[in-house]
Each structure stands twice: as C-alpha cells, then as structure tokens.
Design an enzyme around this catalytic site. Structure first.
Site, PDB file in Angstrom:
ATOM      1  N   CYS A   9       7.681  62.505  43.765  1.00 34.63           N
ATOM      2  CA  CYS A   9       6.542  62.198  44.683  1.00 34.63           C
ATOM      3  C   CYS A   9       6.723  63.260  45.972  1.00 34.63           C
ATOM      4  O   CYS A   9       7.633  63.928  46.029  1.00 34.63           O
ATOM      5  CB  CYS A   9       7.011  60.859  45.368  1.00 34.63           C
ATOM      6  SG  CYS A   9       7.313  59.524  44.217  1.00 34.63           S
ATOM      7  N   GLY A  35       3.103  64.696  41.948  1.00 32.04           N
ATOM      8  CA  GLY A  35       2.833  63.341  41.850  1.00 32.04           C
ATOM      9  C   GLY A  35       1.382  63.236  41.533  1.00 32.04           C
ATOM     10  O   GLY A  35       0.629  63.531  42.414  1.00 32.04           O
ATOM     11  N   ASN A 109      10.245  59.093  48.744  1.00 29.65           N
ATOM     12  CA  ASN A 109      10.619  59.957  47.604  1.00 29.65           C
ATOM     13  C   ASN A 109      12.113  60.116  47.266  1.00 29.65           C
ATOM     14  O   ASN A 109      12.817  60.186  48.006  1.00 29.65           O
ATOM     15  CB  ASN A 109      10.288  61.548  47.916  1.00 29.65           C
ATOM     16  CG  ASN A 109      10.671  62.683  46.836  1.00 29.65           C
ATOM     17  OD1 ASN A 109      10.718  63.872  47.161  1.00 29.65           O
ATOM     18  ND2 ASN A 109      10.587  62.360  45.684  1.00 29.65           N
ATOM     19  N   GLY A 110      12.320  59.574  45.777  1.00 28.29           N
ATOM     20  CA  GLY A 110      13.618  59.176  45.750  1.00 28.29           C
ATOM     21  C   GLY A 110      14.029  58.056  44.737  1.00 28.29           C
ATOM     22  O   GLY A 110      12.866  57.181  44.459  1.00 28.29           O
ATOM     23  N   TYR A 249      12.716  74.068  39.044  1.00 34.34           N
ATOM     24  CA  TYR A 249      11.204  73.828  38.636  1.00 34.34           C
ATOM     25  C   TYR A 249      10.233  73.065  39.543  1.00 34.34           C
ATOM     26  O   TYR A 249       9.104  73.372  39.420  1.00 34.34           O
ATOM     27  CB  TYR A 249      11.297  73.125  37.431  1.00 34.34           C
ATOM     28  CG  TYR A 249      10.328  72.355  36.782  1.00 34.34           C
ATOM     29  CD1 TYR A 249       9.275  73.268  36.212  1.00 34.34           C
ATOM     30  CD2 TYR A 249      10.024  71.130  36.798  1.00 34.34           C
ATOM     31  CE1 TYR A 249       7.992  72.648  35.604  1.00 34.34           C
ATOM     32  CE2 TYR A 249       8.663  70.502  36.224  1.00 34.34           C
ATOM     33  CZ  TYR A 249       7.819  71.522  35.744  1.00 34.34           C
ATOM     34  OH  TYR A 249       6.709  70.933  35.154  1.00 34.34           O
ATOM     35  N   ASP A 352      11.714  80.905  30.355  1.00 38.66           N
ATOM     36  CA  ASP A 352      11.129  79.776  30.776  1.00 38.66           C
ATOM     37  C   ASP A 352      12.382  79.102  31.811  1.00 38.66           C
ATOM     38  O   ASP A 352      13.517  79.417  31.729  1.00 38.66           O
ATOM     39  CB  ASP A 352      10.853  78.792  29.610  1.00 38.66           C
ATOM     40  CG  ASP A 352       9.739  77.829  30.244  1.00 38.66           C
ATOM     41  OD1 ASP A 352       9.310  77.599  31.325  1.00 38.66           O
ATOM     42  OD2 ASP A 352       9.307  76.779  29.226  1.00 38.66           O
ATOM     43  N   CYS A 440      23.431  68.751  43.898  1.00 38.71           N
ATOM     44  CA  CYS A 440      23.397  68.069  42.655  1.00 38.71           C
ATOM     45  C   CYS A 440      23.294  68.747  41.316  1.00 38.71           C
ATOM     46  O   CYS A 440      22.179  69.549  41.383  1.00 38.71           O
ATOM     47  CB  CYS A 440      22.793  66.817  42.723  1.00 38.71           C
ATOM     48  SG  CYS A 440      22.660  65.904  41.264  1.00 38.71           S
ATOM     49  N   CYS A 443      22.420  66.585  36.024  1.00 36.46           N
ATOM     50  CA  CYS A 443      21.584  66.673  34.827  1.00 36.46           C
ATOM     51  C   CYS A 443      22.213  67.829  33.809  1.00 36.46           C
ATOM     52  O   CYS A 443      21.942  67.973  32.562  1.00 36.46           O
ATOM     53  CB  CYS A 443      20.141  66.958  34.887  1.00 36.46           C
ATOM     54  SG  CYS A 443      19.530  67.926  36.230  1.00 36.46           S
TER      55      CYS A 443
HETATM   56  S1  SF4 Z   1      20.553  64.867  38.336  1.00 33.28           S
HETATM   57 FE1  SF4 Z   1      19.335  66.922  38.232  1.00 33.28          FE
HETATM   58  S2  SF4 Z   1      17.205  66.320  38.587  1.00 33.28           S
HETATM   59 FE2  SF4 Z   1      18.627  64.530  39.441  1.00 33.28          FE
HETATM   60  S3  SF4 Z   1      18.989  65.057  41.399  1.00 33.28           S
HETATM   61 FE3  SF4 Z   1      20.685  65.747  40.207  1.00 33.28          FE
HETATM   62  S4  SF4 Z   1      19.945  67.958  39.865  1.00 33.28           S
HETATM   63 FE4  SF4 Z   1      18.237  66.931  40.488  1.00 33.28          FE
END
Ligand code: SF4
Length: 476
Positions: A9, A35, A109-110, A249, A352, A440, A443
């Site tokens: 968002c 969004g 947002n979150g 991204y 990519d 973070c 993923c």
């Molecule tokens: S898990 Fe990936 S997409 Fe989600 S906040 Fe952490 S780095 Fe970002």
C-alpha cells in the site's frame, strides 16, 4: 499478469497547506504502483474530517467534483493492495470513525501479526467491526482508550499492536505519522514550504515539490498540529527489519526509501551479480521494468552492452480481457514483445529482479529463444525466494514458490535457460551497503524477526509439486 510479489500500500499525509487534498491526490498518483485496488483521501478543516474512497485507480476515482468537498489544511491518503482483508469497498482506506476522543481517520501500510488475537478480545468486550482489515483494530483500541489526550490515546493504541505498520492518521486538527519499532515499511518526512508531508516514497514529494527531510524513525510517533511537530518514542528499541524487497522490486527507482536511493542500490545488485555470476555473452537484456536498474549495473560491471531486447506495453491494465475466446495463448506477449534485431543469433543475459513461481520467466525465456537467441542466461538480482511474507506483502504460499521446492538445476531446466544464477544473500546485503544488519530478509531465509500467528504457520507447509506436472501455459 506477471509472476511477482504484489505491492502493499502507499500512504500519504500532509498538514499546513490550503490545497491539502489536491496535493494528497498527486502524492497518491505518484505512488499508484504500490496498490491499485482502491484509493481514498480524508481531509480535515480544523472542525471535522471527511473522507472519499472507492475501488479503482487514483486518477479514475478522484475527479475534480469528488475532490472539491475535501477542503481543509490537512489530508491523508491511501492506495490499497489487500494483504489482510478482502478487496472490497468497506476495506478501502482511510477508515474514519467518530468516538469519545472525536473523529480520527487512519491509513496503514503493513500487516499486524496480532490483529486477529486483538480483534477476538475486542469483540468479546463488545466491539463491532465494520471491516475485515487488520487496521481497524487500532481504531477500536483508540476508541476504548481512557487516556486524557488524543496523543496519549494514539500512543496507547499503537503500543498494543505488533507487526509491520507505517501509519498516517488525521483528526480535525492533527496529522499523526507512526512507524513500528522494526521499521518494516518506509515512511519519509518532508516539507513543502511551511507544510509537513509524510509518505511511503519520496517520489510523491518530488511530484508536489516537497523536500525530503528525514524518515519517521522506527518506533517514532510524530504529531503535527498548529503548534508544530512533536516527536514521541513510546516503544522499546527492537531489532531493525527494513524490508529489503522495497529495494529489490517494490519502490520506484526514483525514490529514496529507508534514506537510500533505490536506483543506486538496485544498480549495485546488478554490479554484484555480474561479479558473482559472470558469463560470456553478447548482450545484456533487462526484463522491463523491474530488471532495468540491475541490468544497467550488470552491463557496467561486465562490459557487455545492454540493449532493450524486450519492449513492454505500458497500456495493459490489470483488467485485460482476451477479445475472443478462440484466440488463446497471448501469454506474456500482451505485455512484452521481443526485439528480433537485438536477440537473433545472440548469447543473451536476461536480467530480472526475482522469480516467484517461475511461470512467467519460463514464457519469457522461450519467447527470447523463439526470437533467435542462441543462449539465454538468466540472472536474478535477489536470492531464491523460499518463504512467504507476513509483514505487508502479498505472497503465494510456500509450496508455490519454485525456489522453496526445487534445486537451482531443476529451476533452470524448468525455465529452459542455458544457465541460471541468483545474487547471493551476502551479495544482496553487501550491495545495500551500510546498515546491512538492519534489513528483513525473511523471504530468502525463512527466519522471521517477529512471530506470527499459528494459523499463518500453515502457509509454510511444503506441498511438493513436481514441475513436470504443471501445464505449460505457452504451448497450445
Ligand atoms: S519477508 Fe521479504 S517481503 Fe516481507 S518484509 Fe521481509 S524482506 Fe520484505
């Protein structure tokens, strides 16, 4: 249409300008990429807050007739991609309520990881929820607060939620901006003359002529009123966890997020990738638009020229309808078309930003080969995506992430690429530069900085699905 993580968002807030809602409209317009399901603006004139919101794109919703009633010197706005709660008008933001503390509108947002737990508790106490969005929990906590001031009631309510939140809130005479102590999602603070601006990305400030001052700090609550800006730090310090995928991204490359140039960092990813995974080839071709910055960096580092061998049709919306059922297999060509004169007879490096399920990448590799490329080397500017996000990004379940269930060689074979390499996690963090420990990367690692509810853990179950059984969407 493309196989990507979906943006989250955008939020925007402005206080101290006679054209507040018009500027909010422009700010949202600049951040439409974050969004596209719904958008809304709330405006305050010192006495009351009013809101207009609808499903669709910012430019379609906000005609001059719909903006005209949004008078006042302060406004907040939101564009939404639903990460928690369904996509429907009642979930569109800003959400406006009237309670014992007066009116308040909120844009978020979150994703709050303890929203359901809090909601269950509040419902038992008699709260009636209007939406299925996690954001509404904050408003109920605010309404129930017995704190003497609006500021204290806001601080009390945001102190009870956990997870990812960058927020802008609006009362008749205050603009409030707040960010969770981990700093998952961005929130920049700027000035336009005497007016204060808070927004997800600085590209919104560029459009309205505002100047970036600093970020709302992780764990900071900023209250802007007639008496100026006051900063509160009500949270205990936590490990920082800025979403690295903003740099990979989500964010526009002309933005600064987390105080850093997205373009510079994204180009660094390409340079690092070229050092980590060099290959002898004739031409570097980005998959537009997401691969362009990394391809520039790859070409610069490798000395191999970059050419736009794939052209994107920018006018394809999310609602593209195939004109005739009998004409099938447009596939990815609706959005991307290969430039034969660049690709024919060439050894191509395709760059990519990420591979999620792999289905689109496979179509693109085949399309580039069909245009005459003799070799197609895929280079990806983020590490293999192996785990979903619980902090405000729409991701498929783990079993659908190709890198969670397949080896590098299996993915290469599926894509039909000559070679396939991803940037390493170390390379990604090295490219981000200073503050590498403040990101973070869940993923890519499956290690999560904040615990999430047990029912969400079902998302992490692996259901192995052999790729060979998937229907090839390109070949009839
Ligand atoms: S898990 Fe990936 S997409 Fe989600 S906040 Fe952490 S780095 Fe970002």
């Amino acid at each position: 249409m493309f196989d990507k993580f979906n943006d989250e968002c955008a939020i925007f807030g402005l206080s101290g300008h006679a054209e507040a809602s018009n500027l909010a409209y422009l700010g949202l317009y600049a951040m439409q990429h974050r969004g596209q399901e719904s958008a809304g603006i709330a405006a305050a004139d010192g006495h009351r807050v009013i809101v207009t919101k609808d499903m669709g794109y910012v430019a379609d919703i906000f005609t001059s007739e719909r903006l005209a009633p949004l008078t006042g010197h302060a406004a907040i706005g939101h564009t939404r991609y639903s990460t928690a709660g369904e996509s429907r008008l009642t979930n569109a933001q800003p959400i406006l309520i009237d309670c014992a503390h007066g009116q308040i509108a909120i844009a978020h947002n979150g994703t709050l990881v303890n929203a359901q737990e809090l909601k269950d508790h509040l419902v038992r106490l008699g709260s009636i929820f209007q939406t299925s969005s996690d954001t509404e929990v904050i408003l109920h906590l605010f309404a129930r607060s017995r704190a003497a001031t609006v500021e204290d009631a806001i601080i009390e309510s945001v102190s009870q939620v956990r997870g990812a939140f960058s927020l802008v809130m609006l009362t008749p005479n205050r603009l409030i901006a707040a960010r969770d102590p981990h700093g998952f999602r961005p929130l920049a603070l700027g000035k336009l003359g005497e007016a204060w601006v808070a927004c997800s990305e600085t590209c919104a400030m560029d459009l309205i002529g505002a100047t970036y001052v600093r970020d709302v700090e992780p764990g900071e609550v900023v209250v802007i009123s007639e008496t100026g800006l006051k900063s509160y730090k009500p949270f205990l310090p936590e490990r920082l966890a800025h979403c690295v995928f903003e740099h990979v991204y989500f964010a526009r490359p002309d933005s600064y997020v987390f105080g850093r140039s997205v373009n510079e960092i994204r180009t660094n990813f390409g340079r690092t990738l070229a050092r980590e995974a060099p290959v002898d080839a004739d031409v570097v071709v980005p998959i537009p638009d997401s691969g362009v910055c990394a391809a520039v960096g790859f070409a610069e580092q490798s000395g191999i020229p970059m050419r736009m061998g794939l052209i994107r049709n920018h006018y394809v919306g999310r609602t593209f309808i195939q004109p005739q059922q009998s004409i099938r297999h447009f596939g990815v060509r609706v959005k991307l078309n290969p430039v034969r004169s660049i690709l024919e007879g060439k050894r191509v490096i395709l760059v990519d930003d990420s591979i999620v399920r792999g289905t689109t990448s496979r179509k693109i590799v085949r399309m580039v080969k069909a245009a005459g490329a003799t070799e197609v080397h895929m280079r990806i500017s983020c590490p293999p995506t192996i785990s979903p996000c619980f902090y405000g990004v729409d991701t498929p379940r783990r079993s659908e992430l190709i890198a969670a269930t397949h080896t590098l060689e299996e993915i290469r074979k599926y894509l039909d690429a000559t070679s396939l390499r991803y940037i390493t996690l170390d390379g990604l963090l090295e490219s981000v530069g200073q503050g590498r420990s403040s990101y973070c990367t869940s993923c890519y690692t499956g290690q999560y900085p904040i615990e999430f509810p047990r029912n969400e853990a079902a998302y992490l179950q692996l259901t192995l699905k052999p790729l060979e059984q998937e229907r090839d969407p390109v070949t009839p």
